[in-house]
Design an enzyme around this catalytic site. Structure first.
Site, PDB file in Angstrom:
ATOM      1  N   SER A 178      35.334  41.576  32.750  1.00  0.00           N
ATOM      2  CA  SER A 178      36.311  41.076  33.719  1.00  0.00           C
ATOM      3  C   SER A 178      37.217  42.217  34.146  1.00  0.00           C
ATOM      4  CB  SER A 178      37.131  39.945  33.107  1.00  0.00           C
ATOM      5  OG  SER A 178      38.062  40.487  32.196  1.00  0.00           O
ATOM      6  N   LYS A 179      38.095  41.875  35.083  1.00  0.00           N
ATOM      7  CA  LYS A 179      38.974  42.886  35.673  1.00  0.00           C
ATOM      8  C   LYS A 179      39.790  43.652  34.650  1.00  0.00           C
ATOM      9  CE  LYS A 179      39.789  41.208  40.292  1.00  0.00           C
ATOM     10  NZ  LYS A 179      40.521  40.179  40.975  1.00  0.00           N
TER      11      LYS A 179
END
Ligand code: GLU
Length: 480
Positions: free
Chosen positions: A251-252
């Site tokens: 994820s980010k």
């Protein structure tokens, strides 16, 4: 053989999905298969045409080409699910007529209540089939209340779905364990992913579905739909997840996850494709830097990676640096130019062959294209302000002798044709300085730093004028 990539246009192209697109593309190349791009845009609230355009643009930038798709056409279109509702409707009518699906009038609130009860009793929620056997009168009564029905697929009892997945091997599902009768058409008339994906795979004659492992639990639902409609089922290969360094789903917070951002930061498409391919496949030889043609030659449906892949941002940077070094000079210069512009350099006034010499001298220090202004400043800026280390060096008494002599030579006997060969040698001869005491102050004067490319490389590229102006500047500041 027909493969497909089926993005949902609800945002940017995520790096994990890009890996799916890349592997499908490489497999299509390998087997000379047709590559279909299908846009899965039935999430009406979140899907946008802008997102679709940006995803297609990123795919093209990566070098991925498809044979059929919303932009390319093809005999099995339309290739946007939102344009195929009449097709799905026909299948829904068949399922309803054959009593393989039914209208369900349960409201959101009622379903919430059932869910709550299940969770309080410690059970997983399974729709109990409340509306399975409604008579016409009951239905009419519910409709009279203004209820808008969903359509649920009637999951048959005691059916086994076996998937011989190219990556996961034999996976067995029992129809009793897939959560009960599931919704295939929402109350607003929009059909859901699990239902239409298999219809489209069949109608578009997809032979092999290569996609993320997160879709494996959906597969039995899709297969049951296919069986109910007498549609063919493709072969499957479910790619292991891409994880972050802590082994949770990428994820980010792990790093950049948008292909678009990689592009803007100055990653090369070839490097990204190479790296993404390595997240789902490995060469038998252990080689890691491989071009698309070579990967397409070696990859096989049967040798895709089985274990989860950890996305290593450092490694991707390193690989990108390798591609920057290996790239043809003219091409890499073109790729660097926008990054120089962004940093405020007017590249149009520079002579192309000189710029290429600059790029060749600094590209070894660049891991991403956007590193270039930092390194090329040495050549492009008029004056290099000495950094702390260089400044301390220039303050030393021996350095002042070197500065004075450099100034005398460059403003005196040296000219355009003799400065490159004569400067360092002249200082050496006339002052008796050598080794570090000679090279360090010269480097500090000309480049503002004690590190960087060799002086033999730097001085000829800088040219007489810039060398002279820099020496004059340093002389003015440090010689006294
Ligand atoms: N549209 C789905 C997604 O973006 C992919 C569906 C599939 O590959 O079956 O996750």
């Amino acid at each position: 053989m027909r493969l497909r990539f089926a993005p949902s246009p609800t945002g940017y192209l995520h790096i994990g999905n890009a890996r799916t697109a890349v592997l499908n593309y490489l497999l299509a190349r390998k087997y000379d298969a047709t590559y279909v791009l299908r846009v899965e845009d039935t999430d009406m609230e979140r899907s946008t045409r802008e997102s679709e355009a940006s995803i297609l643009d990123d795919l093209r930038w990566l070098g991925i080409r498809w044979n059929e798709g919303p932009d390319a056409g093809g005999e099995f279109g339309p290739y946007r699910q939102s344009e195929r509702f009449d097709i799905y409707k026909k299948y829904t009518d068949i399922l309803l007529a054959e009593k393989k699906a039914y209208h369900c009038y349960c409201t959101q609130d009622e379903l919430e209540e059932m869910r709550r009860e299940a969770s309080e009793a410690g059970r997983a929620f399974v729709y109990p089939g409340k509306c399975r056997n409604l008579g016409d009168a009951e239905r009419a009564a519910l409709e009279a209340q203004g209820r808008k029905p969903t359509v649920r697929f009637l999951v048959p009892d005691d059916e086994t779905v076996v998937i011989n997945d190219h990556i996961k091997g034999r996976v067995v599902f029992e129809s009793g364990n897939i959560g009960g009768d599931f919704i295939i058409v929402r109350s607003d008339g929009v059909p859901v992913y699990n239902y239409i994906v298999i219809i489209d795979d069949a109608l578009m004659k997809i032979t092999h579905v290569v996609r993320g492992e997160d879709h494996l639990p959906n597969t039995p639902k899709q297969v049951l739909i296919a069986r109910a409609l007498n549609l063919p089922v493709p072969e499957y290969a479910h790619l292991s997840l891409v994880l972050g360094s802590d082994r949770s789903k990428l994820s980010k917070r792990h790093g950049i996850t948008s292909v678009d951002v990689y592009r803007r930061e100055g990653y090369l498409a070839e490097a990204l494709v190479n790296y993404l391919a390595m997240l789902g496949w490995a060469a038998e030889s252990g080689e890691e830097i491989l071009g698309v043609d070579e990967i397409a030659r070696q990859i096989e449906m049967g040798n895709l990676a089985r274990s989860a892949a950890v996305f290593d941002f450092q490694k991707l940077r390193w690989m990108n640096g390798m591609y920057i070094r290996a790239c043809e000079l003219g091409k890499i210069t073109d790729l660097f130019i926008p990054h120089l512009r962004d940093a405020g350099y007017d590249v149009s006034v520079l002579e192309r062959s000189w710029l290429e010499r600059v790029i060749d001298a600094v590209r070894g220090n660049c891991e991403v294209l956007s590193d270039v202004p930092r390194h090329a400043a040495l050549f492009l800026d008029e004056i290099m302000e000495p950094d702390a280390e260089a400044s301390a060096m220039l303050e030393e008494p021996d350095s002042k002798i070197v500065i004075a002599e450099a100034y005398r030579l460059i403003t005196g006997e040296l000219d355009e044709t003799t400065y490159a060969a004569g400067l360092v040698g002249g200082i050496k001869k006339n002052t008796g300085m050598k080794g570090k005491k000679l090279f360090m102050p010269v480097r500090a004067m000309l480049t503002g730093s004690l590190h960087g490319p060799e002086l033999d490389v730097t001085v000829p590229i800088l040219g007489y004028g810039k060398c002279r102006r820099r020496i004059e500047y340093i002389h003015g500041r440090y010689a006294g």
